[in-house]
Design an enzyme around this catalytic site. Structure first.
Site, PDB file in Angstrom:
ATOM      1  N   GLY A  10      28.815 -35.978   0.819  1.00 47.86           N
ATOM      2  CA  GLY A  10      29.265 -35.938  -0.569  1.00 47.86           C
ATOM      3  C   GLY A  10      28.263 -35.266  -1.491  1.00 47.86           C
ATOM      4  N   ALA A  11      27.032 -35.064  -1.018  1.00 50.09           N
ATOM      5  CA  ALA A  11      26.012 -34.396  -1.848  1.00 50.09           C
ATOM      6  C   ALA A  11      26.346 -32.911  -1.977  1.00 50.09           C
ATOM      7  CB  ALA A  11      24.632 -34.580  -1.237  1.00 50.09           C
ATOM      8  N   ASP A  44      13.803 -24.036   0.592  1.00 45.58           N
ATOM      9  CA  ASP A  44      13.833 -24.286   2.035  1.00 45.58           C
ATOM     10  C   ASP A  44      12.426 -24.150   2.601  1.00 45.58           C
ATOM     11  OD1 ASP A  44      15.531 -24.465   4.640  1.00 45.58           O
ATOM     12  OD2 ASP A  44      14.151 -22.796   4.982  1.00 45.58           O
ATOM     13  N   TYR A  49       5.649 -24.048   8.565  1.00 44.95           N
ATOM     14  CA  TYR A  49       5.293 -22.899   7.735  1.00 44.95           C
ATOM     15  C   TYR A  49       3.883 -23.039   7.155  1.00 44.95           C
ATOM     16  CZ  TYR A  49      10.420 -22.272   7.795  1.00 44.95           C
ATOM     17  OH  TYR A  49      11.737 -22.140   8.171  1.00 44.95           O
ATOM     18  N   LYS A  78      11.611 -29.491   7.573  1.00 41.81           N
ATOM     19  CA  LYS A  78      12.053 -29.542   8.962  1.00 41.81           C
ATOM     20  C   LYS A  78      11.026 -30.262   9.834  1.00 41.81           C
ATOM     21  CE  LYS A  78      14.188 -25.063   8.082  1.00 41.81           C
ATOM     22  NZ  LYS A  78      13.293 -24.523   7.045  1.00 41.81           N
ATOM     23  N   HIS A 111      13.973 -28.855  13.496  1.00 38.25           N
ATOM     24  CA  HIS A 111      13.736 -27.403  13.441  1.00 38.25           C
ATOM     25  C   HIS A 111      14.358 -26.693  14.643  1.00 38.25           C
ATOM     26  CE1 HIS A 111      10.728 -24.522  11.348  1.00 38.25           C
ATOM     27  NE2 HIS A 111      11.678 -23.822  11.905  1.00 38.25           N
TER      28      HIS A 111
END
Length: 316
Positions: A10-11, A44, A49, A78, A111
């Protein structure tokens, strides 16, 4: 505001986000600030990273300056493969939250389906240059991720780089508590992922496209590799709409109801990449772009090709 897709929770997930893979710590704080000032609300990121502290600093600067409220942002991270064992999943999530200085994530993705040997190394390799597996299964890892939702650390959970049979394994898992809300995969006109997108959408799972511009700054790019941004056929379509090639490549996903996370640290390009809501691609041009598919993978993950959960040997 950018348009958004409704997740199976629902988000609402903004359909356009800023990617941060390969954004160096020195550049990413400024990039995220510029993005939020431009109107991006979806960022994101990922533990792998190695820049989450800097991403967090930018988010807090924008909140402190009153540009945006936390609840208006959609922050994604992730779970990296070296944290797939049951006892490590929450540890990894808490490390990300602490680096970002946030109380919760809007979305936490696995990931990829493959677990690697735990330890400091992001990519533990054996003598043959292949990833060393751990003793986990992605179904066990998923159960631990479900607990993060119950603990209030993350609002939703999803997957990345999963193939169809791996998604089906989760959906058919006895006692499944939460379905994945998205599968984040490599997708662009040279890898259109038609079957995967249709499959995910049929199951109420959104798709997020990474490397939508062909990842021109990938470290292993070779001279002579194909280039989406330079492709004359894509440039011709861009000229027709008086847009840039990047804007066409981004709009291509939006037309398919696919979330898209182009990465840039260049302020002008970050702004340009957001100017994609004032035009639509015709069905004809969409079909033309779809015809460019050549199943070309920027990220073949060959370093994990002998892992039991390597996803890319399947058709999709």
């Amino acid at each position: 505001m950018a348009s958004a897709l409704t997740l199976n929770t629902g988000a609402r997930m903004p359909i356009l986000g800023l990617g941060t893979w390969k954004s160096s710590p020195g550049e990413v704080t400024e990039a995220v600030k510029v993005a939020i000032l431009t109107g991006y609300r979806h960022i994101d990121g990922a533990y792998a990273y190695k820049n989450e502290e800097e991403v967090g600093a930018a988010v807090h600067a924008m909140i402190d300056q009153g540009v945006v409220k936390r609840e208006e942002l959609f922050i994604v991270s992730k779970l990296w493969s070296t944290f797939h064992e049951r006892s490590l999943v929450r540890v990894a999530c808490e490390k990300t939250l602490s680096d970002l200085k946030l109380d919760y994530l809007d979305l936490y993705l696995m990931h990829n389906a493959m677990g690697f040997k735990p330890g400091e190394e992001i990519l533990p390799l054996d003598a043959d240059g292949k990833a060393i597996p751990d003793n986990s299964t992605f179904l066990e890892t998923w159960e631990e991720m479900e607990k993060l939702v119950d603990a209030g650390l993350v609002k939703a959970i999803g997957i990345s780089n999963f193939n169809r049979s791996q998604i089906e394994a989760i959906l058919n898992k006895p006692g499944l508590k939460y379905k994945p809300v998205t599968n984040q995969i490599e997708c662009h006109p040279y890898l259109t992922q038609e079957k995967m997108i249709n499959f995910c959408h049929s199951k109420g799972i959104t798709v997020t496209a990474y490397s939508p511009l062909g990842s021109p700054d990938r470290p292993w790019a070779k001279p002579g590799d194909v280039s989406l941004l330079e492709d004359p056929k894509i440039r011709a379509i861009a000229d027709k709409y008086k847009k840039t090639a990047a804007q066409i490549l981004i709009r291509f996903h939006i037309e398919r109801n696919v979330v898209v996370v182009p990465k840039s640290v260049n302020p002008e390009r970050i702004k340009e990449n957001f100017q994609v809501f004032d035009f639509k691609l015709s069905k004809e041009d969409m079909n033309t772009i779809m015809s460019f598919n050549r199943n070309w993978k920027i990220i073949p993950m060959d370093w994990a090709s002998n892992h039991k959960d390597y996803p890319l040997n399947a058709e999709y």
